[in-house]
Enzyme design. Structure first.
Site, PDB file in Angstrom:
ATOM      1  N   CYS A  54      12.996  22.522 -54.702  1.00 45.46           N
ATOM      2  CA  CYS A  54      12.941  23.180 -53.389  1.00 45.46           C
ATOM      3  C   CYS A  54      13.401  22.176 -52.348  1.00 45.46           C
ATOM      4  O   CYS A  54      13.398  20.965 -52.577  1.00 45.46           O
ATOM      5  CB  CYS A  54      11.540  23.705 -53.080  1.00 45.46           C
ATOM      6  SG  CYS A  54      10.283  22.429 -52.906  1.00 45.46           S
ATOM      7  N   CYS A  87       8.386  19.857 -56.966  1.00 45.58           N
ATOM      8  CA  CYS A  87       8.419  20.931 -55.970  1.00 45.58           C
ATOM      9  C   CYS A  87       7.201  20.746 -55.061  1.00 45.58           C
ATOM     10  O   CYS A  87       6.465  19.773 -55.200  1.00 45.58           O
ATOM     11  CB  CYS A  87       8.471  22.313 -56.609  1.00 45.58           C
ATOM     12  SG  CYS A  87       6.980  22.810 -57.466  1.00 45.58           S
ATOM     13  N   CYS A 119      12.805  12.437 -53.138  1.00 46.37           N
ATOM     14  CA  CYS A 119      13.637  11.606 -54.000  1.00 46.37           C
ATOM     15  C   CYS A 119      13.604  10.146 -53.568  1.00 46.37           C
ATOM     16  O   CYS A 119      13.805   9.237 -54.378  1.00 46.37           O
ATOM     17  CB  CYS A 119      15.089  12.104 -53.986  1.00 46.37           C
ATOM     18  SG  CYS A 119      15.349  13.606 -54.953  1.00 46.37           S
TER      19      CYS A 119
END
Length: 264
Positions: free
Chosen positions: A80, A8, A87
């Site tokens: 989030c 996050c 990623c």
């Protein structure tokens, strides 16, 4: 042991809660870590809500995602929208998943943190249920949904989801279609690994295999329970069969209710 990473923005609340909960719920099945794009001090309320539920908070610390760039993680879960862009830092991961949770920190008190914990518990429980066994790659999601897109095959699957095992004769009467047509669809479902047949005396019963992947069982159970009226007429026709044979397999597989299994 598989490695899982929660991401996050600040690694100060959501991902810390997820890390602690995953360790608590998964035991030794995963090595769990968390990180943030712009690490901040862990919010004190994280420790309070976890301690209140007897969840270990040892070793929770804020970490920068850039410090983990050279590491491999089997599963990367972002919590989030901003973190979902990170990623790309883990292109070799087997699974990149996004769970969007509202940041509880701007809200005063503990209620938002407790709500985040409950939401994460539900997601983690589902993840563990569907990934807690060796996956059978006989069928993939594209193939499954193609099979379920046919109305007749869908009704066959929903009937067997309810009744656990049915014969060709049962299905022919319930569906009001010819035996050759039912048999063709059953053969397709059997060849795809979704059904298996088992003889008992003069009758052959079709049912879900004992080792049908959990995600397939869960999908079938969800479709059935989410559309409770989809086979009402067929169920009524089954109930009118006076000489209907019920299975009594001597090697009847154990039904795992926790994994929404529907095998016989």
């Amino acid at each position: 042991m598989k490695r899982i990473l929660f991401l996050c923005t600040g690694n100060s609340a959501r991902s810390q809660l997820a890390e602690a909960l995953m360790r608590h719920m998964a035991g030794d099945n995963y090595e769990v870590m968390s990180a943030g794009m712009s690490p901040e001090t862990v919010d004190d309320r994280v420790y309070l809500v976890l301690a209140d539920q007897n969840i270990n908070t040892d070793n929770l610390r804020s970490v920068s995602v850039t410090s983990l760039n050279d590491q491999h993680f089997d599963v990367v879960i972002t919590l989030c929208d901003k973190a979902s862009n990170e990623c790309a830092l883990f292109p070799d991961s087997d699974a990149l998943i996004h769970w969007d949770f509202t940041d509880p920190k701007p809200t005063e008190g503990l209620q938002a943190f407790y709500e985040t914990v409950e939401g994460l518990k539900a997601r983690i429980a589902l993840f563990l249920m569907l990934n807690g066994e060796q996956q059978n790659n006989t069928i993939g999601p594209v193939e499954l949904f193609k099979i379920m897109s046919d109305p007749l095959r869908l009704r066959i699957l929903m009937l067997i989801e309810d009744e656990l095992a049915l014969t060709v004769g049962d299905l022919t009467k319930a569906l009001e279609v010819s035996q050759p047509k039912v048999s063709r669809h059953l053969a397709l479902l059997r060849d795809a690994g979704i059904l298996q047949d088992q003889r008992e005396g003069l009758w052959i019963f079709y049912h879900f295999p004992e080792h049908l992947p959990a995600w397939v069982r869960h999908t079938l159970a969800t479709v059935r329970n989410g559309n409770p009226g989809v086979i009402n007429q067929e169920k009524l026709k089954l109930s009118q069969i006076t000489d209907r044979k019920k299975p009594g397999f001597s090697n009847k597989p154990k039904i795992n209710k926790k994994q929404t299994a529907s095998a016989v």
